[in-house]
Design a protein around this motif. Sequence first.
Motif, mmCIF file in Angstrom:
data_model
loop_
_atom_site.group_PDB
_atom_site.id
_atom_site.type_symbol
_atom_site.label_atom_id
_atom_site.label_comp_id
_atom_site.label_asym_id
_atom_site.label_seq_id
_atom_site.Cartn_x
_atom_site.Cartn_y
_atom_site.Cartn_z
ATOM 1 N N ALA A 1 -51.838 28.149 -37.708
ATOM 2 C CA ALA A 1 -50.484 27.216 -37.868
ATOM 3 C C ALA A 1 -51.398 25.975 -37.266
ATOM 4 O O ALA A 1 -50.876 24.850 -37.858
ATOM 5 N N ASP A 2 -52.362 26.300 -36.550
ATOM 6 C CA ASP A 2 -53.211 25.065 -36.489
ATOM 7 C C ASP A 2 -54.508 23.909 -37.809
ATOM 8 O O ASP A 2 -54.455 22.747 -37.696
ATOM 9 N N ILE A 3 -53.958 25.399 -38.714
ATOM 10 C CA ILE A 3 -55.127 24.785 -39.599
ATOM 11 C C ILE A 3 -54.746 24.851 -41.410
ATOM 12 O O ILE A 3 -55.028 24.243 -41.984
ATOM 13 N N GLU A 4 -53.245 25.508 -41.159
ATOM 14 C CA GLU A 4 -53.060 25.212 -42.406
ATOM 15 C C GLU A 4 -51.673 24.219 -42.697
ATOM 16 O O GLU A 4 -51.533 24.020 -41.231
ATOM 17 N N PRO A 5 -51.868 24.198 -44.096
ATOM 18 C CA PRO A 5 -50.623 23.174 -44.191
ATOM 19 C C PRO A 5 -48.876 23.320 -43.875
ATOM 20 O O PRO A 5 -48.942 24.834 -43.508
ATOM 21 N N ASP A 56 -48.321 18.135 -45.002
ATOM 22 C CA ASP A 56 -48.964 18.623 -46.328
ATOM 23 C C ASP A 56 -50.154 18.463 -47.387
ATOM 24 O O ASP A 56 -50.017 17.781 -48.107
ATOM 25 N N PHE A 57 -51.133 18.383 -46.670
ATOM 26 C CA PHE A 57 -52.603 18.209 -47.065
ATOM 27 C C PHE A 57 -52.878 18.630 -48.082
ATOM 28 O O PHE A 57 -53.951 18.061 -49.332
ATOM 29 N N GLN A 58 -52.735 19.773 -49.240
ATOM 30 C CA GLN A 58 -52.685 20.138 -50.428
ATOM 31 C C GLN A 58 -51.862 18.661 -51.624
ATOM 32 O O GLN A 58 -51.887 19.624 -52.823
ATOM 33 N N ASP A 59 -50.642 18.334 -51.302
ATOM 34 C CA ASP A 59 -49.871 17.738 -51.529
ATOM 35 C C ASP A 59 -50.863 16.609 -52.368
ATOM 36 O O ASP A 59 -51.325 16.569 -52.434
ATOM 37 N N SER A 60 -50.905 16.394 -53.679
ATOM 38 C CA SER A 60 -51.549 15.363 -55.082
ATOM 39 C C SER A 60 -51.902 14.659 -54.100
ATOM 40 O O SER A 60 -52.404 13.430 -54.354
ATOM 41 N N ARG A 61 -50.743 13.781 -53.303
ATOM 42 C CA ARG A 61 -50.719 12.110 -52.791
ATOM 43 C C ARG A 61 -51.345 12.333 -51.328
ATOM 44 O O ARG A 61 -52.093 11.274 -51.927
#
Length: 546
Positions: free
Chosen positions: A372-376, A381-386
Amino acid sequence: MNRRLLQIFSGSSSARAVVRSFLSLPSFCGVLLLLAGFSGCERQPPELDLAAPGQGVVSGAADPQTDHQAASLVGWERWEVHSVDGQKIGYSHVDVQAGMDGGWVCRAEDQMVLQRGGSKMTHHVLQQTTLDRDGRLLELSSTLGNGAAETVTTASPQGGQLLLQIRRSGQTTQRQIHWEKGNQGPLAVPFSLRMKPLKPGERRHMQALLPVSYQLGRYELVAEGLEPVSLLDGSSAPLLKVRCRLTIDPGTEIKTDYWVNEAGEIVKSWTPALRLTSYQTDEATATAEISMDKDFLLAAAVPLTGQLADPLHVSEVHFDVRANGVSDQNSMFAIPAAAGQRVSSLSDGQALRVSVSAGWDGEATLPDVSSADIEPNSLIDFQDSRCEAFLQQAFQKYRAEPFVAKDTADGVQKMARLVQQHIVHKDYSRGFSTAAQVAADRTGDCTEHAVLLAAMLRSQGIPARVVAGLTYVQTVDGPAMLYHMWNIAYVDQGWIALDATLGASAPASRIALVTTDLSSGNEYECLQPILSVMGQIEIEILEASE
């Protein structure tokens, strides 16, 4: 920037950034939503005098009601107006209609508007709950508007669990909590009093879902006696005083005073810790325009004795944290150990010694690093395109500078500086944006700095959490501790505290109240530890080292 704040710390740009960003987590407005939420969840009184055990005890709202009592809620409508220090901040509205099989459909609206640093911040909640004839929760749906963000929550009990879905920015987070058959919905207190009014000397218990944070809380209501109460129109009326104690897990107790009429309706409530007063009223009074002539940035300040010469560069600070006159002296507040923070009880049992150090901490007593400390998640939400577009540009800058390994103390501080440089617009009107929203519009305050830095760190496989707590700020009234948010990152087998509003490691002029991975998708869960201290403590600086 608020004129009541001094530009301290030698007037540096980083100092101005932290002053602009304090109290930016949705703590004060969110706490008010929890306290005033849906006409009857206000809490926080002085000392609670309980009736003798076993004397005047009645069961809670889960008791089966007669047809006459159940029918009394159908068509019930209620308006409330909320104010802090005489300044109106919002209203609540509840409307109850008949449901299936003798149950009810309850629609609630809650709106609060605060002026923060010259910006207008609005929280708006629309909630619908479906209850059975005994007041038990069948399903819930809620939409929370918080500045530019909107969060939709649905909940329903299934097989001993309450299943919650939280939708935000196109992402859905699911979680569940243990749910017993007798548990109530967010309107448990006003419904219980309305359906079965208390009599002097009676006591009532119930367990209910809290609004906004969607955690379970246990209520204890104690009816005292009639007393004259001043009302909104200046008149006075004899009303029954009911004291309420809300417990949210061990260590967090919140109290309020209600004044209730013969019909069991809450006419007035008082929350001394936040100086929050609520009155039953009519629609016109409740929804009248709010003239914001008071800035609430300093309203939740924690009194502080002592002063720091250079708060941004102090390496170690020892604080004494003591209960003030508002808090219940029999209920000790809680401050946790954290990265760079050690806590011990003083000999008198009424205060805590909090020792804070800046820099890397290899012995912090925190939960082990997990996925949970690594996942989005829906907030980080670091996998969002923005967010990916921001990360690509940011790491181009990172590589253009002299090489520093990312998974080191120097590397994560460099990332904090890149986040600080990216957020160019300070805006108090929003509550808590996602990392992708911050990456795109480059706007926010300390919460936005924290979620974007967490996203940047996690995108590189570096475990990261956010921390909500207090930070030192000098005001024209003297030094104070104000609410703030920062990060911790796990590097070299230890945690380091980072403050992206400063673009560097966090100084020791802070006290952590809660550390979270935000995996639930609900930032209001951060409020529980803050509720246990807000308006109830005072702080003294004992010693500091540069």
